[in-house]
Design a protein around this motif. Structure first.
Motif, mmCIF file in Angstrom:
data_model
loop_
_atom_site.group_PDB
_atom_site.id
_atom_site.type_symbol
_atom_site.label_atom_id
_atom_site.label_comp_id
_atom_site.label_asym_id
_atom_site.label_seq_id
_atom_site.Cartn_x
_atom_site.Cartn_y
_atom_site.Cartn_z
ATOM 1 N N LEU A 144 2.583 1.786 -39.950
ATOM 2 C CA LEU A 144 2.165 0.561 -39.509
ATOM 3 C C LEU A 144 2.289 0.603 -37.957
ATOM 4 C CD1 LEU A 144 1.289 -2.322 -39.857
ATOM 5 C CD2 LEU A 144 3.679 -2.909 -40.093
ATOM 6 N N ALA A 145 3.372 0.897 -37.293
ATOM 7 C CA ALA A 145 3.782 1.109 -35.881
ATOM 8 C C ALA A 145 2.559 1.773 -35.065
ATOM 9 C CB ALA A 145 5.135 1.307 -35.620
ATOM 10 N N VAL A 146 2.278 2.789 -35.575
ATOM 11 C CA VAL A 146 1.338 3.685 -35.214
ATOM 12 C C VAL A 146 -0.008 3.181 -35.152
ATOM 13 C CG1 VAL A 146 0.107 6.017 -35.245
ATOM 14 C CG2 VAL A 146 2.663 5.874 -35.467
ATOM 15 N N GLY A 147 -0.431 2.496 -36.287
ATOM 16 C CA GLY A 147 -1.641 1.759 -36.471
ATOM 17 C C GLY A 147 -1.903 0.695 -35.287
ATOM 18 N N LEU A 148 -0.698 -0.259 -35.047
ATOM 19 C CA LEU A 148 -0.760 -1.218 -34.260
ATOM 20 C C LEU A 148 -1.001 -0.775 -32.661
ATOM 21 C CD1 LEU A 148 1.913 -3.741 -35.549
ATOM 22 C CD2 LEU A 148 -0.622 -4.030 -35.428
ATOM 23 N N ARG B 237 14.708 -12.448 -56.768
ATOM 24 C CA ARG B 237 13.392 -12.078 -56.538
ATOM 25 C C ARG B 237 13.128 -10.583 -56.212
ATOM 26 N NH1 ARG B 237 10.805 -16.003 -51.901
ATOM 27 N NH2 ARG B 237 11.331 -17.292 -53.669
ATOM 28 N N PRO B 238 12.287 -10.037 -56.545
ATOM 29 C CA PRO B 238 12.162 -8.554 -56.582
ATOM 30 C C PRO B 238 11.467 -8.461 -54.880
ATOM 31 C CG PRO B 238 10.202 -9.311 -57.932
ATOM 32 C CD PRO B 238 11.289 -10.606 -57.871
ATOM 33 N N ARG B 239 12.059 -7.461 -54.494
ATOM 34 C CA ARG B 239 11.669 -7.242 -53.298
ATOM 35 C C ARG B 239 10.998 -5.746 -53.160
ATOM 36 N NH1 ARG B 239 17.489 -7.505 -49.731
ATOM 37 N NH2 ARG B 239 17.880 -9.714 -50.366
ATOM 38 N N ARG B 240 10.255 -6.082 -51.959
ATOM 39 C CA ARG B 240 9.217 -4.682 -52.025
ATOM 40 C C ARG B 240 9.852 -3.760 -51.351
ATOM 41 N NH1 ARG B 240 3.130 -6.897 -50.334
ATOM 42 N NH2 ARG B 240 2.888 -8.132 -52.159
ATOM 43 N N ARG B 241 9.931 -2.558 -51.546
ATOM 44 C CA ARG B 241 10.641 -1.316 -50.864
ATOM 45 C C ARG B 241 9.575 -0.965 -49.885
ATOM 46 N NH1 ARG B 241 13.348 2.204 -55.710
ATOM 47 N NH2 ARG B 241 14.544 0.742 -56.621
ATOM 48 N N THR B 242 10.392 -0.933 -48.441
ATOM 49 C CA THR B 242 9.615 -0.539 -47.535
ATOM 50 C C THR B 242 10.108 0.486 -46.969
ATOM 51 O OG1 THR B 242 9.167 -2.789 -46.663
ATOM 52 C CG2 THR B 242 8.867 -1.422 -45.202
ATOM 53 N N THR B 243 9.104 1.778 -47.198
ATOM 54 C CA THR B 243 9.930 3.021 -46.655
ATOM 55 C C THR B 243 9.786 3.151 -45.242
ATOM 56 O OG1 THR B 243 7.614 3.830 -46.929
ATOM 57 C CG2 THR B 243 8.897 3.898 -48.849
#
Length: 273
Positions: A27-31, A14-20
């Motif tokens: 995402l952490a800063v936004g949360l 299953r293709p995996r999304r590359r999380t940079t």
């Protein structure tokens, strides 16, 4: 004689999304930023809680021990608890036919007309969006103070919630029998009556018992705005600064909620057996 060689093909991964790393940091800063904003908007203050600790202690000293006077507190509290239970029960029961109708019209498995489907979903969303306490305030001005306003509020709000839950349960059933009936020329009403509704009866009953539990607790809150029941007595005791009476009523509410929860749990267990 030719020997056939069977090659086992590898199952593609299953293709995996590359999380940079930058994406995770963003995402952490936004949360963090959203939570900082939410804390400021809600006036969260640890210092205010610490400084108000003496007020909590004073309240508990006034509320304990609870007032157990039979004629003036306990007996009226038991009668009010029964009224609260009746509001939740009647409101839940009377909302069943409206919920079934909206669920059938708002489920893809039983509704073919896009306009009817969207209209039913819109009504569900409206009834769910308006809190039952707002409906109670409206009906108190229409029919006056008392349990009837609470019953009407429960009926409207619960219709939207149960119709949403039931329509989703109807959409999750197997499409095979439905398609077979459609090919045979069956109407949407026949499909709903002979396939969909009989299939989802256990889910319907389980969700109905869950909503009864929720509605009994909601009936307590509705009493605070004049819809009768034990909530009205709690509001009255708070207004008169009789916190010992309020504590007695809260203990009665606890017993009522636990009893309803145990009863609904036993019925669900019996159905699943």
């Amino acid at each position: 004689m030719t020997t056939l060689t069977i090659r086992r093909l590898a199952v593609p991964k299953r293709p995996r999304r590359r999380t940079t790393v930058l994406g995770v940091i963003a995402l952490a800063v936004g949360l963090i930023a959203v939570h900082i904003w939410a804390i400021r908007e809600t006036d969260v203050s640890i210092s205010a809680l610490v400084s108000g600790w003496s007020g909590i202690v004073s309240f508990l000293q006034s509320a304990l021990p609870p007032d157990l006077s039979w004629s003036t507190v306990v007996q009226p509290g038991i009668e009010a608890c029964l009224v609260t239970l009746a509001i939740g029960l009647v409101g839940t029961t009377f909302s069943i036919p409206f919920s079934v109708l909206l669920a059938v019209l708002g489920a893809r498995t039983t509704s073919r007309n896009p306009f009817v489907y969207q209209a039913a979903r819109g009504i569900m969303s409206f009834l769910r969006a308006v809190p039952d306490i707002v409906f109670a305030l409206i009906f108190v001005t229409a029919v006056g103070l008392g349990p009837f306003a609470g019953v009407l509020a429960i009926i409207l709000h619960n219709t939207g919630v149960m119709a949403k839950l039931w329509s989703e349960a109807m959409e999750e059933i197997d499409d095979g029998p439905i398609e077979a009936l459609r090919v045979a020329g069956a109407s949407s009403t026949q499909i709903a009556a002979h396939v969909v509704l009989p299939t989802v009866v256990p889910q319907f009953v389980g969700l109905l018992l869950y909503r009864l539990d929720v509605n009994v607790r909601s009936s307590l809150v509705l009493g605070l705005v004049g819809a009768g029941g034990i909530g009205f007595l709690i509001n009255q005791s708070i207004s008169l600064f009789r916190f010992d009476e309020m504590m007695t009523y809260i203990l009665m509410v606890l017993i009522l909620v636990v009893a309803v929860d145990l009863l609904s749990g036993a019925v669900r267990k019996r159905l699943n057996a």
